[in-house]
Design a protein around this motif. Sequence first.
Motif, mmCIF file in Angstrom:
data_model
loop_
_atom_site.group_PDB
_atom_site.id
_atom_site.type_symbol
_atom_site.label_atom_id
_atom_site.label_comp_id
_atom_site.label_asym_id
_atom_site.label_seq_id
_atom_site.Cartn_x
_atom_site.Cartn_y
_atom_site.Cartn_z
ATOM 1 N N ASP A 1 -0.976 6.728 1.040
ATOM 2 C CA ASP A 1 -2.394 7.116 0.983
ATOM 3 C C ASP A 1 -3.309 5.901 1.047
ATOM 4 O OD1 ASP A 1 -1.698 9.796 0.712
ATOM 5 O OD2 ASP A 1 -1.490 9.599 -1.464
ATOM 6 N N GLU A 2 -2.745 4.745 1.428
ATOM 7 C CA GLU A 2 -3.489 3.496 1.592
ATOM 8 C C GLU A 2 -4.113 3.003 0.296
ATOM 9 O OE1 GLU A 2 -6.262 3.968 4.774
ATOM 10 O OE2 GLU A 2 -4.699 3.959 6.325
ATOM 11 N N GLU A 3 -3.458 3.292 -0.829
ATOM 12 C CA GLU A 3 -3.866 2.739 -2.107
ATOM 13 C C GLU A 3 -3.035 1.489 -2.396
ATOM 14 O OE1 GLU A 3 -3.587 5.610 -5.187
ATOM 15 O OE2 GLU A 3 -5.079 6.972 -4.308
ATOM 16 N N GLU A 4 -3.714 0.413 -2.785
ATOM 17 C CA GLU A 4 -3.022 -0.842 -3.045
ATOM 18 C C GLU A 4 -2.205 -0.761 -4.336
ATOM 19 O OE1 GLU A 4 -5.951 -4.104 -0.898
ATOM 20 O OE2 GLU A 4 -5.878 -3.965 -3.082
ATOM 21 N N TRP A 5 -1.054 -1.407 -4.327
ATOM 22 C CA TRP A 5 -0.240 -1.530 -5.530
ATOM 23 C C TRP A 5 0.338 -2.943 -5.592
ATOM 24 C CZ3 TRP A 5 4.664 -3.217 -4.823
ATOM 25 C CH2 TRP A 5 5.263 -2.984 -3.580
ATOM 26 N N GLU B 1 0.842 -1.196 0.000
ATOM 27 C CA GLU B 1 0.000 0.000 0.000
ATOM 28 C C GLU B 1 0.872 1.238 0.000
ATOM 29 O OE1 GLU B 1 -2.667 0.024 3.289
ATOM 30 O OE2 GLU B 1 -4.063 -1.412 2.387
ATOM 31 N N THR B 2 0.377 2.309 -0.644
ATOM 32 C CA THR B 2 1.069 3.583 -0.612
ATOM 33 C C THR B 2 0.767 4.274 0.713
ATOM 34 O OG1 THR B 2 -0.777 4.840 -1.552
ATOM 35 C CG2 THR B 2 0.729 3.756 -3.100
ATOM 36 N N ASP C 1 -4.129 -4.974 -14.381
ATOM 37 C CA ASP C 1 -4.207 -4.216 -13.137
ATOM 38 C C ASP C 1 -4.650 -5.084 -11.968
ATOM 39 O OD1 ASP C 1 -3.491 -1.810 -14.380
ATOM 40 O OD2 ASP C 1 -5.561 -1.424 -14.996
#
Length: 314
Positions: free
Chosen positions: A260-264, A257-258, A286
């Motif tokens: 900003d709590e965005e998954e990658w 996670e970044t 994706d």
Amino acid sequence: MDHPLRSPQMITRLVDGRICAYDLAAGGRGVLSPVLVCPPCADGDVVDHAVAAGLARVYCTTLDAVVCTTAEGDEVWRSHFEPRSAQRHGHRPSCVLSSNGLVLWVYRPDAMAGRNRPDQWVALDAETGAVVAQADLQTVGHGGRQLLHPAGDEVLLDVGEGQDGSVMYRASLAGAEMNLVGYPWADRCLIALSPDGHHFMTVDHEQTDVAVHAHPGGEVRFALSVDAFGHDPDEVHVEWSGGYLSPDTVVVTLGGETEDEEEWFRHYLVDARSGQVRSEFDARTDNPYDLLPLGDGSWLTTDVCGHPVRWTCS
């Protein structure tokens, strides 16, 4: 004596409620067109599916049965899972057709289905549905992934027990007897078999590392933790996906996670012999689980309609 290896020729997808079969031997690239579109079996939602190489028979599992139909959808035989389950969630029977098309292997998560018995692994006569051999498993699984060994005479099964881990078996048939062997761990998830059948790939159930094992014994040839890819193991995990892009190369997927709590997630190519991390890999998807390496330098993703898309590195 070495056995001649067989590559998978046919794969299936459930698209708009219909079972679609795709011929990988045709060698097409891009979005693949189905060579067969079959209506689903009656009286139950399709959970898993397989198609005979000659396209004359289609097999599927529901929550309560395994069903064989013609290509037009007419029922040929049905093998019920008795008693009928009152549980509609948490158990997904799976099936895989042997390379010679004679045996349908079925994993039955009977414990989670509330049938008051252990899970079962059953080999059925693909022509008639008669039981050839079966074994009780010491598992309480939600589902099971079955992989055919490329030599054609053995199947590997990974039973997912949710938070309790993952249990792995291998089996072959000797007449009406099932030769069943369990692997001595409950914390590794089977990901893929090598194209030559000499190795297989697993990911730790806690997603801390990926390993390549010798087949059949399971001895670890190498294992890579997250830090081997240049990431912090406290922040990044190994996904339960990937596989053999070629006999010499495996694809490993990492996620995190970044701030900003965005998954990658990222895919990496690893030397299947030495364990050396080579480079990042653009899988053209994706979704970390929308990736099926085929072992010949190509791999599959899925288009927006649900059909497979075949890619190559060149």
